[in-house]
Design a protein around this motif. Structure first.
Motif, PDB file in Angstrom:
ATOM      1  N   GLN A   1      83.572 -83.470 -36.814  1.00 49.95           N
ATOM      2  CA  GLN A   1      82.748 -82.895 -35.751  1.00 49.95           C
ATOM      3  C   GLN A   1      82.967 -83.633 -34.442  1.00 49.95           C
ATOM      4  OE1 GLN A   1      78.685 -82.930 -37.132  1.00 49.95           O
ATOM      5  NE2 GLN A   1      78.948 -81.003 -38.242  1.00 49.95           N
ATOM      6  N   PRO A   2      82.737 -82.975 -33.332  1.00 49.44           N
ATOM      7  CA  PRO A   2      82.840 -83.657 -32.034  1.00 49.44           C
ATOM      8  C   PRO A   2      81.980 -84.921 -32.024  1.00 49.44           C
ATOM      9  CG  PRO A   2      82.647 -81.307 -31.691  1.00 49.44           C
ATOM     10  CD  PRO A   2      82.431 -81.531 -33.159  1.00 49.44           C
ATOM     11  N   GLY A   3      82.553 -85.978 -31.482  1.00 45.56           N
ATOM     12  CA  GLY A   3      81.867 -87.269 -31.461  1.00 45.56           C
ATOM     13  C   GLY A   3      82.157 -88.127 -32.668  1.00 45.56           C
ATOM     14  N   GLY A   4      82.823 -87.554 -33.654  1.00 48.19           N
ATOM     15  CA  GLY A   4      83.124 -88.283 -34.875  1.00 48.19           C
ATOM     16  C   GLY A   4      84.360 -89.156 -34.770  1.00 48.19           C
ATOM     17  N   SER A   5      84.703 -89.769 -35.890  1.00 49.39           N
ATOM     18  CA  SER A   5      85.825 -90.704 -35.942  1.00 49.39           C
ATOM     19  C   SER A   5      86.733 -90.397 -37.123  1.00 49.39           C
ATOM     20  CB  SER A   5      85.324 -92.142 -36.079  1.00 49.39           C
ATOM     21  OG  SER A   5      84.527 -92.521 -34.973  1.00 49.39           O
TER      22      SER A   5
ATOM     23  N   ASN B   1      87.992 -92.639 -32.136  1.00 52.73           N
ATOM     24  CA  ASN B   1      86.545 -92.514 -31.994  1.00 52.73           C
ATOM     25  C   ASN B   1      86.216 -91.494 -30.905  1.00 52.73           C
ATOM     26  OD1 ASN B   1      86.204 -94.613 -33.906  1.00 52.73           O
ATOM     27  ND2 ASN B   1      86.310 -96.164 -32.272  1.00 52.73           N
ATOM     28  N   SER B   2      84.984 -91.067 -30.907  1.00 52.87           N
ATOM     29  CA  SER B   2      84.505 -90.116 -29.887  1.00 52.87           C
ATOM     30  C   SER B   2      85.444 -88.922 -29.753  1.00 52.87           C
ATOM     31  CB  SER B   2      84.354 -90.827 -28.532  1.00 52.87           C
ATOM     32  OG  SER B   2      83.457 -91.900 -28.618  1.00 52.87           O
ATOM     33  N   LEU B   3      85.809 -88.370 -30.878  1.00 54.39           N
ATOM     34  CA  LEU B   3      86.745 -87.251 -30.869  1.00 54.39           C
ATOM     35  C   LEU B   3      86.130 -86.023 -30.232  1.00 54.39           C
ATOM     36  CD1 LEU B   3      88.209 -87.875 -34.403  1.00 54.39           C
ATOM     37  CD2 LEU B   3      89.569 -87.732 -32.312  1.00 54.39           C
TER      38      LEU B   3
END
Length: 116
Positions: free
Chosen positions: A13-17, A83-85
């Motif tokens: 998910q967006p924000g994931g790593s 990070n912060s994908l």
């Protein structure tokens, strides 16, 4: 014959790593630099990050502060901590290695998809 093997891709998910790993399937002598590249649909392959055997690193502007490349040249492995994908990071990620003699090796790629 496969020279480099990537692993660690997937859906996040967006924000994931995610953490990508790259391993040599056989001995490649004299690696000077290892790197990660990516290719999104309809776009050219672009460099994401590189690391030399001396530890020098370089990053694409789009990933600075979010991605970290590391490597263990004695084991001929490289890693990419992401990070912060965000959705713009969605692509097939490739590992590459270049030797002091100029030979270049590529992995077959691992898919990274950032989506909610």
């Amino acid at each position: 014959q496969v020279q480099l093997v990537e692993s660690g891709g997937g859906l996040v998910q967006p924000g994931g790593s995610l953490r990508l790993s790259c391993a040599s399937s056989r001995s490649i002598a004299g690696i000077y630099v290892m790197g990660w590249y990516r290719q999104a649909p309809g776009k050219q392959r672009e460099v994401v990050a590189t690391i030399t055997s001396g530890g020098s690193t370089n990053y694409a502007d789009s990933v600075k502060g979010r991605f970290t490349i590391s490597g263990d040249f004695s084991k001929k492995t490289a890693y990419l901590q992401m990070n912060s994908l965000n959705p713009e990071d969605t692509a097939v990620y490739y590992c590459a290695a270049v030797t002091y003699s100029g030979s270049q090796y590529w992995g077959q790629g691992t898919q990274v998809t950032v989506s909610s």
